[in-house]
Design a protein around this motif. Structure first.
Motif, PDB file in Angstrom:
ATOM      1  N   GLU A  36       0.889  -1.280  -0.018  1.00  0.00           N
ATOM      2  CA  GLU A  36       0.115   0.090   0.042  1.00  0.00           C
ATOM      3  C   GLU A  36       0.755   1.409  -0.048  1.00  0.00           C
ATOM      4  O   GLU A  36       0.498   2.506  -0.429  1.00  0.00           O
ATOM      5  CB  GLU A  36      -0.906  -0.010   1.179  1.00  0.00           C
ATOM      6  CG  GLU A  36      -2.015  -1.093   1.186  1.00  0.00           C
ATOM      7  CD  GLU A  36      -2.609  -1.334   2.554  1.00  0.00           C
ATOM      8  OE1 GLU A  36      -3.807  -1.521   2.472  1.00  0.00           O
ATOM      9  OE2 GLU A  36      -1.896  -1.346   3.609  1.00  0.00           O
ATOM     10  N   LEU A  37       2.010   0.999   0.377  1.00  0.00           N
ATOM     11  CA  LEU A  37       3.092   2.496   0.285  1.00  0.00           C
ATOM     12  C   LEU A  37       3.466   2.805  -1.098  1.00  0.00           C
ATOM     13  O   LEU A  37       4.151   1.937  -1.688  1.00  0.00           O
ATOM     14  CB  LEU A  37       4.240   2.015   1.335  1.00  0.00           C
ATOM     15  CG  LEU A  37       5.133   3.354   1.455  1.00  0.00           C
ATOM     16  CD1 LEU A  37       4.455   4.423   2.064  1.00  0.00           C
ATOM     17  CD2 LEU A  37       6.256   3.013   2.241  1.00  0.00           C
ATOM     18  N   VAL A  38       3.006   3.887  -1.702  1.00  0.00           N
ATOM     19  CA  VAL A  38       3.574   4.323  -2.999  1.00  0.00           C
ATOM     20  C   VAL A  38       4.729   5.141  -2.831  1.00  0.00           C
ATOM     21  O   VAL A  38       5.517   4.949  -3.806  1.00  0.00           O
ATOM     22  CB  VAL A  38       2.343   5.151  -3.616  1.00  0.00           C
ATOM     23  CG1 VAL A  38       2.665   5.750  -4.868  1.00  0.00           C
ATOM     24  CG2 VAL A  38       1.055   4.526  -3.826  1.00  0.00           C
ATOM     25  N   SER A  39       4.750   6.206  -1.887  1.00  0.00           N
ATOM     26  CA  SER A  39       5.898   6.813  -1.867  1.00  0.00           C
ATOM     27  C   SER A  39       6.087   7.429  -0.407  1.00  0.00           C
ATOM     28  O   SER A  39       5.125   7.523   0.400  1.00  0.00           O
ATOM     29  CB  SER A  39       6.201   7.810  -2.790  1.00  0.00           C
ATOM     30  OG  SER A  39       5.406   8.835  -2.599  1.00  0.00           O
ATOM     31  N   ALA A  40       7.319   7.849   0.181  1.00  0.00           N
ATOM     32  CA  ALA A  40       7.559   8.382   1.379  1.00  0.00           C
ATOM     33  C   ALA A  40       8.519   9.458   1.262  1.00  0.00           C
ATOM     34  O   ALA A  40       9.690   9.153   0.609  1.00  0.00           O
ATOM     35  CB  ALA A  40       7.878   7.201   2.372  1.00  0.00           C
ATOM     36  N   HIS A  41       8.550  10.527   2.109  1.00  0.00           N
ATOM     37  CA  HIS A  41       9.378  11.610   1.842  1.00  0.00           C
ATOM     38  C   HIS A  41       9.679  12.259   3.213  1.00  0.00           C
ATOM     39  O   HIS A  41       8.468  12.885   3.987  1.00  0.00           O
ATOM     40  CB  HIS A  41       8.917  12.567   0.991  1.00  0.00           C
ATOM     41  CG  HIS A  41       8.460  12.056  -0.370  1.00  0.00           C
ATOM     42  ND1 HIS A  41       9.762  11.958  -1.329  1.00  0.00           N
ATOM     43  CD2 HIS A  41       7.526  11.784  -1.022  1.00  0.00           C
ATOM     44  CE1 HIS A  41       8.934  11.509  -2.598  1.00  0.00           C
ATOM     45  NE2 HIS A  41       7.596  11.295  -2.064  1.00  0.00           N
TER      46      HIS A  41
END
Length: 115
Positions: A36-41
């Motif tokens: 479910e994680l598309v991106s993280a910043h």
């Protein structure tokens, strides 16, 4: 069949209390394993940010965070979940006593439809 929706999670922290390493490990593990994680910043300290405004055609730049509070957006995560309840469940893995909270917002495309 249910269609997944993309959600933006904004993590708010007090600028005086930066997160320790691995503070979001449970969240990243759960969202990553579920796909479910598309991106993280993670963001740099708010003291080195700038706010750009245009008023009556005049551009002004203010140094530092916006708004002027001790809490700031410290990171953003994009999820692709079945529903809001799942996004809130995952956000709960990050919201601890040190955070100012985790905002969960659905993402919209240019036509105003949920992504």
């Amino acid at each position: 069949m249910s269609t997944a929706v993309k959600f933006l999670l904004n993590l708010y922290l007090d600028a005086a209390d930066p997160p320790g390493e691995g503070f979001d490990a449970d969240f990243l593990a759960a969202a990553g394993q579920a796909g479910e994680l598309v991106s993280a910043h993670a963001f740099a300290h708010p003291s080195i940010s700038a706010v750009v405004r245009v008023r009556e055609g005049v551009v002004t730049v203010t140094e530092g965070p916006y708004p002027r509070t001790s809490d700031h957006v410290a990171g953003q995560y994009v999820l692709d979940c079945e529903n809001r309840e799942r996004a809130v469940e995952l956000a709960g893995l990050m919201a601890d006593g040190r955070s100012g909270g985790v905002e969960v917002r659905p993402l919209m495309d240019s036509s105003g439809m949920e992504m």
